[in-house]
Enzyme design. Structure first.
Site, mmCIF file in Angstrom:
data_model
loop_
_atom_site.group_PDB
_atom_site.id
_atom_site.type_symbol
_atom_site.label_atom_id
_atom_site.label_comp_id
_atom_site.label_asym_id
_atom_site.label_seq_id
_atom_site.Cartn_x
_atom_site.Cartn_y
_atom_site.Cartn_z
ATOM 1 C CG HIS A 237 -4.381 -4.225 0.538
ATOM 2 N ND1 HIS A 237 -3.690 -3.883 -0.600
ATOM 3 C CD2 HIS A 237 -4.343 -3.125 1.343
ATOM 4 C CE1 HIS A 237 -3.262 -2.632 -0.511
ATOM 5 N NE2 HIS A 237 -3.646 -2.149 0.658
ATOM 6 C CE1 TYR B 256 -5.359 6.561 -0.709
ATOM 7 C CE2 TYR B 256 -5.038 7.081 1.611
ATOM 8 C CZ TYR B 256 -5.247 6.152 0.616
ATOM 9 O OH TYR B 256 -5.340 4.826 0.927
ATOM 10 C CG ASP C 55 -2.127 0.929 1.066
ATOM 11 O OD1 ASP C 55 -3.156 0.552 0.496
ATOM 12 O OD2 ASP C 55 -1.994 2.075 1.535
#
Length: 396
Positions: free
Chosen positions: A365, A299, A172
């Site tokens: 994930h 982000y 990630d």
């Protein structure tokens, strides 16, 4: 200089948490919707009832404090990290970097698997930092805390700990930060180990894509349309989202648990992959540290950095900007079948010097939580291959 750190959350914070859960104004849900519209209401009620009445934070806090925690200041940024030295005659330093919406707890199960010595007396010195804005690391107070900046902080952290050469692993955001370590701090890296290709590469133009790459990029576009709503708002208007998530523990839990359900290898139930205690320990850390807003800002910062690199003429001429360049550091990929993307190797080879490409039989994930043994074994095999290739002279 690093100082020992112990986790202690005031009881008043936990009492306030329980009161807020009890005062929740719940939405309705269309009958039979399950998880189609987002987080399933009956499950979230079950989870939050447990959170308020049965979840034992004191027990979890004791478990967390069984690891060796530290805090230090690097370039005016306070960093929290776990540091455990290996038990073997030979130990390789390894930096493990988490992502979103997890935290340093992603790696708790894998730490003892890496620090214990194998039959050859080989182990790892493990360093697990909290990304700035996550957990007990400081919340950034200025713009620009993007993966490049974080990579620089982590490289300096490893140097402060006496590790001028190390292996880095991430998934990630951890994979993006690890990639930037390989690009900007290659002299410090023995190798990098990743569980995905950083998502920014699927957002950038690709010259002469192969058929497999075209299919992959199309899949990523479709995924962004159906599953990427969180990504869009967190990378454009994170502050707007933060008000609700900071004020409502149920809202926070609903926002996070949906990703653990959607992104993990399970048979339709999130608790096929994680226990309630595992889910709530991670969610509680976000709540008690008040870091969901600072966590999601990465982000926005990454998007701003990418746009500058792509569209700012001055950045395009900057010889020090390596966005989109290929890292020369030996790279290994461990790909798990239920992760959110499955890139072909030729796509990864555009950006990485691949020395190991492994497809695992199970896992999603959150690999270090879901399949710690598989991940630990793959990391060990990769580092052994570095020795065989002559990348490191350390005898394994």
């Amino acid at each position: 200089m690093a100082q020992p750190f112990s986790i202690h959350i005031d009881k008043a914070v936990l009492a306030d948490l329980r009161q807020r859960i009890a005062a929740t104004r719940w939405p309705d849900q269309i009958e039979g919707a399950n998880w189609d519209y987002g987080t399933n209401e009956p499950y979230l009620k079950e989870l939050c009832t447990y959170w308020a009445s049965a979840f034992d934070w004191t027990k979890q806090e004791t478990y967390l404090n069984s690891f060796q925690h530290f805090k230090t200041t690097i370039d005016e940024s306070g960093l929290h990290f776990i540091h455990h030295q290996g038990q073997g005659k030979t130990s390789i330093p390894i930096l493990l970097i988490h992502g979103y919406p997890d935290s340093f707890v992603r790696f708790l199960t894998i730490i003892p698997l890496l620090t214990q010595a194998d039959e050859q007396g080989f182990s790892f010195d493990v360093v697990v930092p909290s990304i700035p804005g996550y957990g007990f690391s400081d919340r950034p107070t200025e713009p620009g805390m993007n993966p490049k900046k974080i990579a620089s902080l982590f490289a300096d952290l490893m140097d402060e700990l006496g590790y001028p050469k190390f292996v880095a692993h991430g998934g990630d955001w951890g994979s993006s930060i690890t990639e930037n370590l390989g690009l900007y701090h290659a002299d410090s890296l023995l190798g990098i180990h990743l569980t995905d290709v950083p998502s920014q590469h699927a957002l950038m133009p690709v010259d002469d894509p192969t058929a497999a790459e075209k299919k992959y990029l199309q899949q990523r576009q479709e995924w962004m349309q159906t599953e990427g709503g969180y990504f869009q708002i967190q990378s454009t208007k994170p502050q707007t989202l933060a008000y609700g998530l900071m004020d409502s523990p149920v809202g926070l839990a609903g926002w996070i648990v949906e990703k653990f359900k959607s992104w993990s290898d399970n048979d339709g139930e999130v608790e096929d992959a994680f226990t309630k205690d595992e889910l709530l320990t991670n969610i509680t850390l976000y709540w008690v540290t008040q870091t969901i807003h600072s966590a999601i800002r990465i982000y926005y910062e990454a998007r701003q950095d990418l746009q500058q690199s792509q569209h700012n003429p001055l950045m395009k001429l900057n010889p020090f900007d390596k966005t989109g360049d290929k890292s020369t550091v030996p790279a290994a990929f461990a790909l798990f079948p239920k992760d959110i993307s499955s890139p072909p190797s030729e796509f990864a080879e555009r950006f990485f010097t691949i020395s190991r490409w492994t497809k695992l039989a199970r896992g999603g994930h959150f690999t270090a939580m879901e399949e710690p043994e598989l991940l630990a074994n793959d990391i060990r095999e990769f580092v052994r291959s570095l020795r065989q290739s002559g990348r490191t002279t350390i005898t394994l």
